[in-house]
Design an enzyme around this catalytic site. Structure first.
Site, short mmCIF file in Angstrom:
data_model
loop_
_atom_site.label_atom_id
_atom_site.label_comp_id
_atom_site.label_asym_id
_atom_site.label_seq_id
_atom_site.Cartn_x
_atom_site.Cartn_y
_atom_site.Cartn_z
N CYS A 26 0.82 -1.22 0.00
CA CYS A 26 0.00 0.00 0.00
C CYS A 26 0.85 1.27 0.00
CB CYS A 26 -0.95 -0.01 1.18
SG CYS A 26 -1.99 -1.46 1.22
N ASN A 56 -10.19 -0.44 0.30
CA ASN A 56 -8.74 -0.28 0.26
C ASN A 56 -8.22 -0.93 -1.03
OD1 ASN A 56 -5.99 -0.70 0.54
ND2 ASN A 56 -6.10 -1.24 2.70
N HIS A 94 -3.40 7.01 2.06
CA HIS A 94 -3.83 5.69 1.59
C HIS A 94 -5.19 5.41 2.21
CE1 HIS A 94 -4.21 1.52 0.98
NE2 HIS A 94 -3.84 1.16 2.19
O1 UT7 Z 1 -3.41 -1.15 3.89
C1 UT7 Z 1 -3.40 -1.50 5.23
C2 UT7 Z 1 -4.40 -2.62 5.39
N1 UT7 Z 1 -4.86 -2.88 6.71
C3 UT7 Z 1 -5.56 -2.01 7.48
O2 UT7 Z 1 -5.77 -0.88 7.16
C4 UT7 Z 1 -6.09 -2.55 8.77
C5 UT7 Z 1 -6.13 -1.53 9.89
N2 UT7 Z 1 -7.03 -1.98 10.92
C6 UT7 Z 1 -8.37 -1.74 10.87
O3 UT7 Z 1 -8.83 -1.09 9.96
C7 UT7 Z 1 -9.25 -2.29 11.97
O4 UT7 Z 1 -8.45 -2.89 12.96
C8 UT7 Z 1 -10.29 -3.31 11.45
C9 UT7 Z 1 -11.36 -2.60 10.64
C10 UT7 Z 1 -9.64 -4.40 10.61
C11 UT7 Z 1 -10.99 -3.98 12.63
O5 UT7 Z 1 -11.59 -2.98 13.47
P1 UT7 Z 1 -11.43 -3.08 15.04
O6 UT7 Z 1 -12.19 -1.97 15.63
O7 UT7 Z 1 -9.96 -3.18 15.35
O8 UT7 Z 1 -12.18 -4.42 15.36
P2 UT7 Z 1 -11.64 -5.73 16.09
O9 UT7 Z 1 -10.70 -6.49 15.23
O10 UT7 Z 1 -11.19 -5.37 17.48
O11 UT7 Z 1 -12.95 -6.56 16.24
C12 UT7 Z 1 -14.02 -6.16 17.11
C13 UT7 Z 1 -15.11 -7.18 17.05
C14 UT7 Z 1 -14.63 -8.61 17.25
O12 UT7 Z 1 -15.61 -9.30 17.99
P3 UT7 Z 1 -15.41 -9.61 19.55
O13 UT7 Z 1 -14.14 -10.40 19.63
O14 UT7 Z 1 -15.27 -8.26 20.22
O15 UT7 Z 1 -16.65 -10.34 19.91
C15 UT7 Z 1 -14.55 -9.18 15.87
O16 UT7 Z 1 -14.73 -10.58 15.83
O17 UT7 Z 1 -15.72 -7.17 15.75
C16 UT7 Z 1 -15.71 -8.47 15.18
N3 UT7 Z 1 -15.54 -8.35 13.75
C17 UT7 Z 1 -16.57 -8.21 12.91
N4 UT7 Z 1 -17.91 -8.18 13.11
C18 UT7 Z 1 -18.69 -8.01 12.03
C19 UT7 Z 1 -14.37 -8.31 13.05
N5 UT7 Z 1 -14.65 -8.15 11.74
C20 UT7 Z 1 -16.00 -8.08 11.63
C21 UT7 Z 1 -16.87 -7.91 10.54
N6 UT7 Z 1 -18.20 -7.87 10.79
N7 UT7 Z 1 -16.43 -7.77 9.29
#
Ligand code: UT7
Length: 332
Positions: free
Chosen positions: A116, A287, A257
């Site tokens: 990226c 993305n 990005h």
């Molecule tokens: O080019 C670089 C590429 N990568 C990135 O930019 C990634 C950067 N990171 C992020 O954008 C965020 O960390 C994410 C969007 C990937 C995730 O957001 P978050 O606020 O960090 O969520 P999390 O991983 O802490 O997940 C929170 C909850 C979890 O459930 P529990 O364990 O609290 O019960 C996940 O299982 O949300 C759940 N979850 C979802 N629920 C519905 C994770 N993905 C999803 C989903 N739909 N797609």
């Protein structure tokens, strides 16, 4: 041919996306997710996805053609084509296929891989050729079809990515419009985001084996990447601004990005930049990796928002991990 050393100007932009798009409701039929979760956590509502007939090279060539038209430069006048991508059609590189499709017969063409960060790394690479007087007209394309490598059963990552291409024409110019830059890598954080090759041992002769296999789907530690981005991106932009002898008040547009709207908001807040200056189009594209910066640049230019002379702070970040920033003015 060797030219005199010169400054660099970004004189045209173009972009292209696959025709088909999948919105969050459609995605929730594939994995256990919802429009509400994706929109509030990421700002993404829809993404374009390439089908089996759409090649990365063709998408890149359309974006490039649009950039050439805006810059009013003929393909035959291009000296170098740089393709920033992590998802080439051909592991040997796809830049040459784009060169052939454009008929840019005098151009040397090669791929550059920095995930990226690829577009920003490509911009700085191109600047070296122009500033040293080696080339005068360069086509820089950022294109990715990450849908080929997404794990479509992993809701934590598959909701984020989309496919697309963006391109810019970079030309030698009396005044250098690239005002400052900074680039970084930290391979110790490679585990946070990768598409690793995995091969199985295949014996050839006694005591001699090779490893044959394929690449694994995207593996990502979202929380770590998020933390990394909100800390490192403001820092690298400030470094580039310092080099340019500018402050955030001199910036007309923050062009990050397009990974997550929350990352954009957090970076803008740290830099004390108002939301009106932050370019965001991830709602419609997700993305798109190396394509995201030139795609968002092109849209904003074509909407008449970015004007000649505007100062842009661009920053790419992602796998490697890698990150970088470039401060440049739009057009001559
Ligand atoms: O080019 C670089 C590429 N990568 C990135 O930019 C990634 C950067 N990171 C992020 O954008 C965020 O960390 C994410 C969007 C990937 C995730 O957001 P978050 O606020 O960090 O969520 P999390 O991983 O802490 O997940 C929170 C909850 C979890 O459930 P529990 O364990 O609290 O019960 C996940 O299982 O949300 C759940 N979850 C979802 N629920 C519905 C994770 N993905 C999803 C989903 N739909 N797609």
């Amino acid at each position: 041919m060797q030219y005199l050393a010169a400054g660099m100007a970004v004189t045209g932009s173009g972009s292209a996306s696959p025709a088909a798009s999948l919105d969050n409701h459609g995605l929730s039929q594939i994995v256990d997710t919802s429009d509400e979760w994706i929109a509030t956590r990421t700002g993404i509502r829809s993404r374009h996805l390439a089908n089996a007939q759409e090649s990365l090279a063709h998408l890149g060539a359309i974006a490039a053609q649009n950039a050439l038209s805006m810059a009013q430069v003929a393909a035959t006048d291009i000296d170098l084509i740089l393709l920033a991508t992590s998802t080439p059609d051909d592991l040997f590189g796809s830049a040459c296929q784009i060169q052939a499709e454009l008929g840019a017969k005098h151009a040397v063409a090669f791929d550059l891989t920095a995930a990226c960060s690829g577009f920003v790394f490509g911009l700085i690479t191109a600047a070296q050729f122009i500033r040293t007087g080696v080339y005068r007209n360069i086509l820089l394309i950022g294109a990715d079809v990450l849908s080929r490598w997404v794990d479509w059963t992993d809701r934590r990552s598959c909701v984020l990515f989309g496919d697309g291409a963006g391109a810019v024409v970079l030309q030698a110019n009396e005044n250098d419009r690239l005002l400052g830059f900074a680039l970084h890598s930290d391979g110790c954080l490679h585990d946070c985001l990768n598409v690793n090759y995995k091969g199985k041992a295949r014996p050839l002769t006694q005591g001699m084996e090779v490893a044959q296999g394929t690449y694994q789907p995207i593996s990502m530690n979202g929380k770590e990447v998020y933390r990394f981005a909100v800390n490192r991106v403001p820092e690298v932009i400030e470094k580039a601004l310092f080099q340019a002898n500018l402050s955030t008040a001199d910036i007309d547009w923050l062009l990050l990005h397009q990974a997550n709207q929350r990352i954009l908001d957090a970076v803008a807040k740290r830099l004390k930049m108002p939301a009106e200056k932050v370019i965001s189009n991830m709602a419609n594209y997700g993305n798109t990796s190396a394509a995201s910066i030139p795609l968002a640049l092109d849209e904003t230019v074509r909407q008449g928002q970015i004007k000649p002379g505007d100062t842009i702070a661009a920053s790419g970040f992602g796998a490697g991990l890698s990150w970088g920033a470039a401060i440049f003015q739009w057009q001559r």
